[in-house]
Design an enzyme around this catalytic site. Structure first.
Site, PDB file in Angstrom:
ATOM      1  N   GLU A 100      -1.814  -5.246   8.628  1.00  0.00           N
ATOM      2  CA  GLU A 100      -0.992  -4.633   9.666  1.00  0.00           C
ATOM      3  C   GLU A 100      -1.539  -4.881  11.070  1.00  0.00           C
ATOM      4  O   GLU A 100      -2.746  -4.948  11.268  1.00  0.00           O
ATOM      5  CB  GLU A 100      -0.875  -3.115   9.419  1.00  0.00           C
ATOM      6  N   LYS A 158      -1.358  -9.430   3.029  1.00  0.00           N
ATOM      7  CA  LYS A 158      -0.687  -8.925   4.230  1.00  0.00           C
ATOM      8  C   LYS A 158      -1.592  -7.899   4.875  1.00  0.00           C
ATOM      9  O   LYS A 158      -2.232  -7.115   4.176  1.00  0.00           O
ATOM     10  CB  LYS A 158       0.669  -8.300   3.867  1.00  0.00           C
ATOM     11  N   GLU A 204       9.033  -4.050  10.988  1.00  0.00           N
ATOM     12  CA  GLU A 204       9.461  -2.782  10.390  1.00  0.00           C
ATOM     13  C   GLU A 204       9.939  -1.775  11.418  1.00  0.00           C
ATOM     14  O   GLU A 204       9.247  -1.492  12.406  1.00  0.00           O
ATOM     15  CB  GLU A 204       8.305  -2.166   9.574  1.00  0.00           C
ATOM     16  N   ASP A 264       0.837  -1.198   0.000  1.00  0.00           N
ATOM     17  CA  ASP A 264       0.000   0.000   0.000  1.00  0.00           C
ATOM     18  C   ASP A 264       0.878   1.257   0.000  1.00  0.00           C
ATOM     19  O   ASP A 264       0.386   2.366  -0.158  1.00  0.00           O
ATOM     20  CB  ASP A 264      -0.993  -0.001   1.167  1.00  0.00           C
ATOM     21  N   SER A 265       2.199   1.066   0.121  1.00  0.00           N
ATOM     22  CA  SER A 265       3.138   2.178  -0.085  1.00  0.00           C
ATOM     23  C   SER A 265       2.995   2.724  -1.507  1.00  0.00           C
ATOM     24  O   SER A 265       3.412   3.857  -1.779  1.00  0.00           O
ATOM     25  CB  SER A 265       4.586   1.716   0.148  1.00  0.00           C
ATOM     26  N   ASP A 292      -0.908  -6.123  -0.070  1.00  0.00           N
ATOM     27  CA  ASP A 292      -1.345  -5.448   1.157  1.00  0.00           C
ATOM     28  C   ASP A 292      -2.851  -5.206   1.129  1.00  0.00           C
ATOM     29  O   ASP A 292      -3.379  -4.667   0.139  1.00  0.00           O
ATOM     30  CB  ASP A 292      -0.681  -4.061   1.260  1.00  0.00           C
TER      31      ASP A 292
HETATM   32  N1  LIG Z   1       8.628   5.095  -0.280  1.00  0.00           N
HETATM   33  C1  LIG Z   1       8.280   4.591   0.903  1.00  0.00           C
HETATM   34  N2  LIG Z   1       9.144   3.770   1.562  1.00  0.00           N
HETATM   35  C2  LIG Z   1       8.837   3.246   2.777  1.00  0.00           C
HETATM   36  O1  LIG Z   1       9.657   2.485   3.338  1.00  0.00           O
HETATM   37  C3  LIG Z   1       7.579   3.585   3.350  1.00  0.00           C
HETATM   38  C4  LIG Z   1       6.727   4.455   2.625  1.00  0.00           C
HETATM   39  N3  LIG Z   1       7.086   4.936   1.433  1.00  0.00           N
HETATM   40  N4  LIG Z   1       5.531   4.834   3.127  1.00  0.00           N
HETATM   41  C5  LIG Z   1       5.036   4.256   4.341  1.00  0.00           C
HETATM   42  C6  LIG Z   1       6.119   3.923   5.269  1.00  0.00           C
HETATM   43  C7  LIG Z   1       6.826   5.101   5.915  1.00  0.00           C
HETATM   44  N5  LIG Z   1       8.120   4.532   6.191  1.00  0.00           N
HETATM   45  C8  LIG Z   1       9.101   5.077   7.034  1.00  0.00           C
HETATM   46  C9  LIG Z   1       9.386   6.437   7.036  1.00  0.00           C
HETATM   47  C10 LIG Z   1      10.386   6.968   7.853  1.00  0.00           C
HETATM   48  C11 LIG Z   1      11.101   6.145   8.720  1.00  0.00           C
HETATM   49  C12 LIG Z   1      12.196   6.701   9.590  1.00  0.00           C
HETATM   50  O2  LIG Z   1      13.290   6.165   9.614  1.00  0.00           O
HETATM   51  N6  LIG Z   1      11.927   7.772  10.352  1.00  0.00           N
HETATM   52  C13 LIG Z   1      12.918   8.445  11.216  1.00  0.00           C
HETATM   53  C14 LIG Z   1      12.299   9.584  11.971  1.00  0.00           C
HETATM   54  C15 LIG Z   1      11.843  10.682  11.095  1.00  0.00           C
HETATM   55  C16 LIG Z   1      11.175  11.761  11.927  1.00  0.00           C
HETATM   56  O3  LIG Z   1      11.342  11.797  13.146  1.00  0.00           O
HETATM   57  O4  LIG Z   1      10.497  12.572  11.319  1.00  0.00           O
HETATM   58  C17 LIG Z   1      13.418   7.550  12.335  1.00  0.00           C
HETATM   59  O5  LIG Z   1      14.609   7.660  12.654  1.00  0.00           O
HETATM   60  O6  LIG Z   1      12.606   6.805  12.923  1.00  0.00           O
HETATM   61  C18 LIG Z   1      10.817   4.788   8.723  1.00  0.00           C
HETATM   62  C19 LIG Z   1       9.818   4.261   7.894  1.00  0.00           C
HETATM   63  C20 LIG Z   1       8.192   3.192   5.677  1.00  0.00           C
HETATM   64  N7  LIG Z   1       7.191   3.147   4.630  1.00  0.00           N
HETATM   65  C1  LIG Z   2       7.386  -1.771   3.144  1.00  0.00           C
HETATM   66  C2  LIG Z   2       6.402  -2.879   3.081  1.00  0.00           C
HETATM   67  C3  LIG Z   2       6.591  -3.855   4.197  1.00  0.00           C
HETATM   68  C4  LIG Z   2       4.980  -2.416   2.971  1.00  0.00           C
HETATM   69  O1  LIG Z   2       4.127  -2.721   3.756  1.00  0.00           O
HETATM   70  C5  LIG Z   2       4.614  -1.580   1.811  1.00  0.00           C
HETATM   71  O2  LIG Z   2       5.445  -1.353   0.908  1.00  0.00           O
HETATM   72  O3  LIG Z   2       3.466  -1.119   1.767  1.00  0.00           O
HETATM   73 MG   LIG Z   3       2.290  -1.704   3.437  1.00  0.00          MG
END
Ligand SMILES: Nc1nc(=O)c2c([nH]1)NC[C@@H]1CN(c3ccc(C(=O)N[C@@H](CCC(=O)O)C(=O)O)cc3)CN21
Ligand SMILES: CC(C)C(=O)C(=O)O
Ligand SMILES: [Mg+2]
Length: 294
Positions: free
Chosen positions: A123, A121, A191, A52-53, A91
């Site tokens: 959540e 899948k 995740e 769903d991303s 998803d």
């Molecule tokens: N293109 C894309 N890739 C992804 O992996 C993804 C999406 N979209 N959309 C839904 C979620 C959002 N995702 C994320 C986004 C950011 C962090 C991240 O590392 N955030 C930082 C903090 C950022 C803040 O505080 O603003 C961290 O250190 O936790 C992790 C997963 C994973 N998923």
């Molecule tokens: C990043 C994976 C696990 C996901 O749920 C997505 O792409 O929507």
């Molecule tokens: Mg997803």
């Protein structure tokens, strides 16, 4: 002696379990359309997720919650047509399974019947999610779980940020993963949790654990197609590693095409169709004379 390599076998659920048992890393990637599916197929990945991303990567939404079942069916159908060997997981989008077990089964059945999904899948690892997992599995559809950072409920989690960073929060994730496994999930996505937390949970899980931002100790890894190829707009998560810069390459290609059109250097002679000289001469003698009716 055969000139062609042996056909790669399709990924099965027992095949994934065997890979876990043999400590062979499992490769999963998202895909949202026919060309991304062809790339995943050609690369020989084990599992493809229509995430769903896609709401964000291909539909331009600012979160995953807005994507509909109808939209996910279009993306999943296109991916299905590009794949033959990887397992295809789709998803369930936000709002398509929370209301009741019956709603969850009906949605999962649509992805299998209408898009050719091998598994779905969903959540969360609380009571609601566990009940939906049991119901969908009872209907004969394999389910992959997803705990840690669950983007559909990110607002309640404080945004897109790492999870399980306190002892209490880490234990909750461990319990959710165990509950999903007991409910019958063949695999669980973990995740955005500290790798030490993921490593401590691993021995408690028999299901295939696919990590994203959970360190190197899980049974496999998943990344978003657009992230790993440098096609995501905006900031990316800490766990993203980019293996190509396709976003810049796409913009550059379109820019060079625009330059050629404006300069008159496209199209060239090689892009133009020929006509027999006699036909051309006859035409040029009187270009606007009435043509015979078709
Ligand atoms: N293109 C894309 N890739 C992804 O992996 C993804 C999406 N979209 N959309 C839904 C979620 C959002 N995702 C994320 C986004 C950011 C962090 C991240 O590392 N955030 C930082 C903090 C950022 C803040 O505080 O603003 C961290 O250190 O936790 C992790 C997963 C994973 N998923
Ligand atoms: C990043 C994976 C696990 C996901 O749920 C997505 O792409 O929507
Ligand atoms: Mg997803």
């Amino acid at each position: 002696m055969s000139a062609t390599p042996p056909a790669r076998r399709a990924t099965t659920l027992p095949g994934l379990a065997a890979m876990k048992a043999a400590d062979e890393k499992i490769v999963m990637v998202t895909a949202y359309d026919y060309p991304s599916a062809l790339a995943a197929e050609a690369a020989g990945v084990d599992v493809v997720l229509v995430g769903d991303s896609g709401a964000m990567t291909v539909l331009g939404h600012s979160s995953t919650v807005g994507v509909t079942v109808a939209e996910m069916l279009v993306l999943a159908g296109a991916v299905r047509r590009g794949l033959s060997t990887p397992l295809l997981v789709v998803d369930l989008p936000f709002g398509s399974y929370e209301t009741s077990d019956e709603q969850a089964v009906a949605t999962a059945v649509r992805f299998v019947k209408e898009a050719g999904a091998d598994a779905v899948k969903l959540e969360g690892g609380g009571a609601m999610s566990v009940s939906r997992v049991r119901a969908i599995i009872a209907a004969g559809i394999p389910v992959m779980g997803h705990v840690g950072l669950t983007p559909q409920t990110a607002t309640a989690l404080g945004g897109y940020r790492a999870q399980g960073r306190t002892a209490v929060a880490a234990r909750r994730i461990a319990q959710e993963a165990r509950a999903l496994e007991e409910a019958g999930c063949f695999s669980i996505v973990l995740e955005a949790v500290p790798s030490e937390v993921a490593d401590a949970i691993m021995p408690w899980l028999g299901a295939v654990v696919i990590g994203i931002g959970a360190g190197p100790g899980t049974d496999g890894q998943v990344l978003v197609f657009h992230d790993l190829l440098g096609m995501s707009s905006g900031g990316s998560a800490r766990f993203v590693k980019t293996y190509a810069d396709l976003g810049a390459q796409m913009a550059d290609g379109v820019r060079r095409y625009a330059d050629d059109v404006r300069a008159g250097t496209y199209p060239g002679p090689e892009h133009c169709y020929p006509i027999e000289p006699a036909e051309l001469a006859a035409f040029l003698a009187d270009p606007t004379r009435d043509a015979p009716a078709e």
